[in-house]
Design an enzyme around this catalytic site. Structure first.
Site, PDB file in Angstrom:
ATOM      1  N   THR A 171       1.556   3.940  -5.465  1.00 12.31           N
ATOM      2  CA  THR A 171       1.712   3.258  -6.594  1.00 12.31           C
ATOM      3  C   THR A 171       1.344   1.801  -6.537  1.00 12.31           C
ATOM      4  O   THR A 171       1.818   1.396  -6.183  1.00 12.31           O
ATOM      5  CB  THR A 171       2.636   3.867  -7.471  1.00 12.31           C
ATOM      6  N   GLY A 172       0.244   1.610  -7.667  1.00 15.73           N
ATOM      7  CA  GLY A 172       0.230   0.218  -8.103  1.00 15.73           C
ATOM      8  C   GLY A 172      -0.682  -0.547  -8.408  1.00 15.73           C
ATOM      9  O   GLY A 172      -2.135   0.298  -8.156  1.00 15.73           O
TER      10      GLY A 172
ATOM     11  N   THR B 211      -3.156  -2.265  -6.350  1.00 15.51           N
ATOM     12  CA  THR B 211      -3.907  -1.969  -5.123  1.00 15.51           C
ATOM     13  C   THR B 211      -3.927   0.010  -4.792  1.00 15.51           C
ATOM     14  O   THR B 211      -4.838  -0.142  -4.210  1.00 15.51           O
ATOM     15  CB  THR B 211      -2.674  -2.919  -3.771  1.00 15.51           C
TER      16      THR B 211
ATOM     17  N   ASP C 165       0.729   2.934   0.972  1.00 14.52           N
ATOM     18  CA  ASP C 165       0.426   2.586  -0.620  1.00 14.52           C
ATOM     19  C   ASP C 165       0.567   1.019  -0.272  1.00 14.52           C
ATOM     20  O   ASP C 165       0.634   0.152   1.113  1.00 14.52           O
ATOM     21  CB  ASP C 165       1.997   3.245  -0.730  1.00 14.52           C
ATOM     22  N   GLY C 166       0.822   0.064  -1.357  1.00 15.38           N
ATOM     23  CA  GLY C 166       1.121  -0.813  -1.532  1.00 15.38           C
ATOM     24  C   GLY C 166       2.415  -1.572  -1.264  1.00 15.38           C
ATOM     25  O   GLY C 166       3.629  -0.647  -1.005  1.00 15.38           O
ATOM     26  N   ALA C 167       2.804  -2.622  -1.316  1.00 12.15           N
ATOM     27  CA  ALA C 167       4.129  -3.600  -1.167  1.00 12.15           C
ATOM     28  C   ALA C 167       3.679  -4.577  -2.434  1.00 12.15           C
ATOM     29  O   ALA C 167       3.404  -5.587  -2.277  1.00 12.15           O
ATOM     30  CB  ALA C 167       4.332  -3.956   0.070  1.00 12.15           C
TER      31      ALA C 167
ATOM     32  N   LYS D 173       9.297  -3.086  -1.942  1.00 16.38           N
ATOM     33  CA  LYS D 173       8.811  -2.036  -2.983  1.00 16.38           C
ATOM     34  C   LYS D 173       9.244  -1.452  -4.549  1.00 16.38           C
ATOM     35  O   LYS D 173      10.729  -1.461  -4.159  1.00 16.38           O
ATOM     36  CB  LYS D 173       8.069  -0.521  -2.230  1.00 16.38           C
TER      37      LYS D 173
ATOM     38  N   GLU E 189       8.115   7.567  -3.823  1.00 19.39           N
ATOM     39  CA  GLU E 189       7.043   5.959  -2.525  1.00 19.39           C
ATOM     40  C   GLU E 189       8.443   6.597  -0.928  1.00 19.39           C
ATOM     41  O   GLU E 189       7.199   7.162  -0.600  1.00 19.39           O
ATOM     42  CB  GLU E 189       7.174   4.740  -3.580  1.00 19.39           C
TER      43      GLU E 189
ATOM     44  N   LYS F   1       1.230 -11.254  -0.382  1.00 20.50           N
ATOM     45  CA  LYS F   1       2.792  -9.870   0.240  1.00 20.50           C
ATOM     46  C   LYS F   1       3.161 -10.980   0.932  1.00 20.50           C
ATOM     47  O   LYS F   1       4.608 -10.736   1.443  1.00 20.50           O
ATOM     48  CB  LYS F   1       2.735  -8.750   0.326  1.00 20.50           C
TER      49      LYS F   1
HETATM   50  C1  5RP Z   1       4.900   0.557  -6.837  1.00 18.63           C
HETATM   51  C2  5RP Z   1       5.496  -0.543  -6.061  1.00 18.63           C
HETATM   52  C3  5RP Z   1       3.524  -1.358  -5.264  1.00 18.63           C
HETATM   53  O1  5RP Z   1       3.700  -0.513  -4.021  1.00 18.63           O
HETATM   54  C4  5RP Z   1       4.279  -2.916  -5.279  1.00 18.63           C
HETATM   55  O2  5RP Z   1       4.701  -2.812  -6.741  1.00 18.63           O
HETATM   56  C5  5RP Z   1       2.809  -3.433  -5.163  1.00 18.63           C
HETATM   57  O3  5RP Z   1       1.857  -2.940  -6.279  1.00 18.63           O
HETATM   58  P1  5RP Z   1       0.680  -3.794  -6.336  1.00 18.63           P
HETATM   59  O4  5RP Z   1      -0.273  -3.304  -5.746  1.00 18.63           O
HETATM   60  O5  5RP Z   1       0.644  -3.518  -8.010  1.00 18.63           O
HETATM   61  O6  5RP Z   1       1.165  -5.269  -5.899  1.00 18.63           O
HETATM   62  O7  5RP Z   1       6.076  -0.427  -4.419  1.00 18.63           O
HETATM   63  O8  5RP Z   1       6.442   0.687  -6.880  1.00 18.63           O
END
Ligand code: 5RP
Length: 218
Positions: free
Chosen positions: A28-29, A31, A81-83, A94, A103, A121
Site C-alpha cells: 500500500t502507498g 510507491t 511494498d514500500g516503507a 511501515k 501488510e 527512506k
Molecule cells: C502504508 C505503508 C507504506 O508502504 C509506507 O507508508 C510508504 O508509503 P509511500 O510509498 O507512500 O511513501 O506502510 O501503510
C-alpha cells in the site's frame, strides 16, 4: 530526478521479480501505486494479486488485475511494498498509510519481501519517522500510557480508522536501537493489534531509487 520519478523507476524495477502465472502480494502507498500501474502492463501474464488494503484492492481492480482473498491462496512467492524508513539490515518502519496490519500478514505469508523505496527512506537507525501502532479503540488510552513507559511520545492519529476498524497511534521520539526487541514489546501490550516495525520479518530485497539509478540490496 524528482521523488515521483524515483518511485516510478523503483516500481518498474520490481517487475523483474514477478514470475509468470503467479499471485503477487501487493502493499500500500504512493510507491506501490506506481507498482500497480506497472503491474498492469503484465496483467495477462500473472494469475492475480493479494492486496494489503482496500485502497490497493480498488486500484488493482481498476487496472484489471484480479484480487484474491489471502485465505484462498496456497502460495505467495513475492510481496512488493514500500516503507517509511529502511535500514541497511532491511528492517523497516511501515504504516504511514495505516495499512500495517494487513501488510504484516501478507508479508508473513510471502516467500520473498521486495521493499521498494527512494533514497529519502534510507536511514541509519529507525525512529525519526513516528512509529504507527494499530490499536483496538477501547484500549487507546491504556496503550498510550504503556508507550510512554517505553520512552515514546504517542499521538492519536485523528480521523483515521483502519481497514480493520481500529485506530492508529503514532509514537514520536523513539530511538530504536533494537528493532526486534521493541517490535515484540509493543506487540505484547494488550490492545495492540500490531506495530509498524518490520524487523522480525524484514525485507529480503530492498530496491532503492537514487540519482544514479535503482540500487539492489539483497
Ligand atoms: C502504508 C505503508 C507504506 O508502504 C509506507 O507508508 C510508504 O508509503 P509511500 O510509498 O507512500 O511513501 O506502510 O501503510
Amino acid at each position: 530526478m524528482d521523488q515521483n520519478a524515483k518511485k516510478q523507476a523503483v516500481a518498474k524495477a520490481a517487475l523483474t521479480y514477478i514470475k509468470a502465472d503467479s499471485v503477487v502480494g501487493v502493499g500500500t502507498g504512493s510507491t506501490v501505486n506506481y507498482f500497480i500501474d506497472e503491474l498492469a502492463s503484465m496483467k495477462d501474464r500473472i494469475a492475480g494479486a493479494v492486496s494489503s488494503s482496500q485502497a490497493s484492492t480498488e486500484r488493482l481492480k481498476a487496472v484489471g488485475i484480479e484480487v484474491f482473498e489471502l485465505n484462498d491462496v496456497d502460495n505467495l512467492g513475492v510481496y512488493v511494498d514500500g516503507a517509511d524508513e529502511v535500514t541497511e539490515h532491511k528492517h523497516m518502519i511501515k504504516g504511514g498509510g495505516a495499512a500495517l496490519t494487513r501488510e504484516k500478514i501478507v508479508a508473513a505469508v510471502a516467500d520473498t519481501f521486495i521493499c521498494i523505496v527512494d533514497n529519502t527512506k534510507q536511514v541509519p537507525l529507525l525512529g525519526a519517522f513516528p512509529l504507527p501502532v494499530e490499536v483496538i479503540p477501547m484500549a487507546r488510552s491504556y496503550v498510550a500510557r504503556e508507550l510512554v513507559k517505553l520512552g515514546g511520545d504517542p499521538v492519536y492519529r485523528q480521523g483515521v480508522t483502519t481497514d480493520n476498524g481500529n485506530v492508529i497511534i503514532d509514537v514520536h521520539n523513539l530511538t530504536i536501537l533494537n528493532p526486534r526487541e521493541l517490535e515484540t514489546s509493543i506487540n505484547n501490550i494488550a490492545g495492540v493489534v500490531t506495530n509498524g516495525i518490520f524487523a522480525l520479518r524484514g525485507a529480503d530485497v530492498v530496491l532503492c531509487a537514487t540519482e544514479e539509478g535503482v540500487k539492489t540490496f539483497d
